[in-house]
Design a protein around this motif. Sequence first.
Motif, PDB file in Angstrom:
ATOM      1  N   GLU A  63      12.315  -2.033  -3.354  1.00 43.13           N
ATOM      2  CA  GLU A  63      13.195  -1.624  -4.459  1.00 43.13           C
ATOM      3  C   GLU A  63      13.157  -2.638  -5.618  1.00 43.13           C
ATOM      4  O   GLU A  63      13.179  -2.281  -6.769  1.00 43.13           O
ATOM      5  CB  GLU A  63      14.616  -1.532  -3.922  1.00 43.13           C
ATOM      6  N   LYS A  64      13.050  -3.913  -5.216  1.00 45.05           N
ATOM      7  CA  LYS A  64      13.059  -4.993  -6.211  1.00 45.05           C
ATOM      8  C   LYS A  64      11.758  -5.070  -7.006  1.00 45.05           C
ATOM      9  O   LYS A  64      11.734  -5.631  -8.097  1.00 45.05           O
ATOM     10  CB  LYS A  64      13.220  -6.342  -5.497  1.00 45.05           C
ATOM     11  N   TYR A  65      10.655  -4.610  -6.391  1.00 39.81           N
ATOM     12  CA  TYR A  65       9.348  -4.873  -7.000  1.00 39.81           C
ATOM     13  C   TYR A  65       8.604  -3.607  -7.418  1.00 39.81           C
ATOM     14  O   TYR A  65       7.441  -3.688  -7.781  1.00 39.81           O
ATOM     15  CB  TYR A  65       8.473  -5.695  -6.033  1.00 39.81           C
ATOM     16  N   GLU A  66       9.297  -2.450  -7.368  1.00 37.77           N
ATOM     17  CA  GLU A  66       8.615  -1.187  -7.708  1.00 37.77           C
ATOM     18  C   GLU A  66       7.890  -1.266  -9.047  1.00 37.77           C
ATOM     19  O   GLU A  66       6.769  -0.796  -9.185  1.00 37.77           O
ATOM     20  CB  GLU A  66       9.631  -0.039  -7.746  1.00 37.77           C
ATOM     21  N   ALA A  67       8.540  -1.905 -10.024  1.00 31.72           N
ATOM     22  CA  ALA A  67       7.972  -1.939 -11.386  1.00 31.72           C
ATOM     23  C   ALA A  67       6.637  -2.681 -11.419  1.00 31.72           C
ATOM     24  O   ALA A  67       5.790  -2.409 -12.277  1.00 31.72           O
ATOM     25  CB  ALA A  67       8.966  -2.610 -12.325  1.00 31.72           C
ATOM     26  N   ASP A  68       6.418  -3.591 -10.457  1.00 31.92           N
ATOM     27  CA  ASP A  68       5.163  -4.364 -10.443  1.00 31.92           C
ATOM     28  C   ASP A  68       3.979  -3.531  -9.949  1.00 31.92           C
ATOM     29  O   ASP A  68       2.838  -3.951 -10.065  1.00 31.92           O
ATOM     30  CB  ASP A  68       5.307  -5.590  -9.540  1.00 31.92           C
ATOM     31  N   PHE A  69       4.262  -2.392  -9.325  1.00 33.66           N
ATOM     32  CA  PHE A  69       3.167  -1.640  -8.691  1.00 33.66           C
ATOM     33  C   PHE A  69       3.141  -0.177  -9.134  1.00 33.66           C
ATOM     34  O   PHE A  69       2.791   0.699  -8.344  1.00 33.66           O
ATOM     35  CB  PHE A  69       3.313  -1.726  -7.157  1.00 33.66           C
ATOM     36  N   GLU A  70       3.509   0.068 -10.397  1.00 36.07           N
ATOM     37  CA  GLU A  70       3.583   1.452 -10.906  1.00 36.07           C
ATOM     38  C   GLU A  70       2.307   2.230 -10.596  1.00 36.07           C
ATOM     39  O   GLU A  70       2.353   3.385 -10.166  1.00 36.07           O
ATOM     40  CB  GLU A  70       3.861   1.460 -12.415  1.00 36.07           C
ATOM     41  N   LYS A  71       1.158   1.572 -10.816  1.00 35.25           N
ATOM     42  CA  LYS A  71      -0.122   2.276 -10.660  1.00 35.25           C
ATOM     43  C   LYS A  71      -0.320   2.714  -9.190  1.00 35.25           C
ATOM     44  O   LYS A  71      -0.615   3.869  -8.908  1.00 35.25           O
ATOM     45  CB  LYS A  71      -1.265   1.350 -11.088  1.00 35.25           C
ATOM     46  N   GLU A  72      -0.096   1.767  -8.277  1.00 35.53           N
ATOM     47  CA  GLU A  72      -0.313   2.052  -6.851  1.00 35.53           C
ATOM     48  C   GLU A  72       0.693   3.067  -6.311  1.00 35.53           C
ATOM     49  O   GLU A  72       0.431   3.767  -5.338  1.00 35.53           O
ATOM     50  CB  GLU A  72      -0.178   0.771  -6.020  1.00 35.53           C
TER      51      GLU A  72
END
Length: 416
Positions: A283-292
Amino acid sequence: MNFDVESIRKQFPALERKVNGFQAAYLDCPGGTQVPQRVVDKVVDYLVWHNCNIHGAFATSIETDSIILEGRKAFADLLGCSWEEISFGGNSTSINFNLAHAIARDLKPGDEVLITDIDHEANRGPWELLEERGITVQNVKVDLDHCIIDMADYKAKLNARTRVVAFNYASNGVGTISDVEKMVAMAHEAGALTVVDAVNYVLHGPVDVKKIDTDFLICSAYKLFGPHIGILYAKKEKMEALRTIKVKEQENWAPLKFETGTLNHEGIAGAAEAIEFIASVGEKYEADFEKELKGLTGRRRKVIAGMLALEAYEQPLTEFLLDELEKIPGVKVYGPPKGHPRTSTVSFTMKQRSPREVAEYLAEKGIFVWDGDFFASKLVYVLGLRESGGLIRIGLSPYNTKNELERTLQALRELA
Ligand SMILES: Cc1ncc(COP(=O)(O)O)c(C=O)c1O
């Protein structure tokens, strides 16, 4: 990605432990991870408030049915499948023995099963036992310089008689990640079923069973922040066709038809919470992996984000560890070459020091590492390390820190 390791560590009470005055450094994760407090709480909650057997008319039994179903749904989100494709068992090894025996009911003498030299005994022994029934078991060799499955040998040994191919996603001995998608496709082309052992891999990257297209996959919750239970993914149509080993009263539909006797209900409750823990990291890091994460929704999206974040934290630590180990005189690292996919399971030997001696020296300093063959016994044998005590194995999980690795490396330098 700015990974907040302290917020992870705070959730694991075991990390408070001290040994001989040293903060315990748990570098033993390929043998099992520690658990966050929320998993402990769920296990306790189950035992205190819902403890019961299944399918009854009263509250605790109805709640137990729903906890088991929730457990299936959690692992379906981890692996990318339907809850009807998730069965539970004691551990991966016993699941695989049951699976091998069920599959063998439809095999005949002369049929072949292909296993590999890099696999854990849990994905070798159950298949080797079928030799008693006249089934031929072939071993795929490993390229010993790189600890990678020899794909030419794999291709050569697959043939029209091959009915099952069993191999690991990642080696618990040396961390090599295999090209499972390709291996499954080749096995299917030959008309064989596939059984993927994802026990070591599952902590180290997202799994998509539909993408890799395997028929069966095993993993264990205790390698993934959960209690000691095993999980089987089986394609629905394959489970429906399977003549499972069970009492006749047991339901005959997937996924229950694979399960024997009463399950570990508190373990399932805790294991589902371990998946929730991974989702909470995601939940905390979703924005870091938008592509994946494109196209993914709900808890599956969060779980995959969690796995990607945990691995993105671990990989540079693994590289640091590998680089520094190489510099220590007398250390020989076994595993895939730089650039080849690998988990953070790192194994090595030290000249003139037995693996047990090294593990004991580190243990005195509160550093927990494994020594021996870790049941990757065939690999250790073909590497010629059996007589000398096998390997020393350091395994990282996302609660480990660079400081713990520096302590370990310093101790190894002293020993060298
Ligand atoms: C790659 C691999 N496969 C299978 C197993 C066996 O798992 P279990 O202990 O759940 O039977 C292990 C355990 O270490 C493992 O690392």
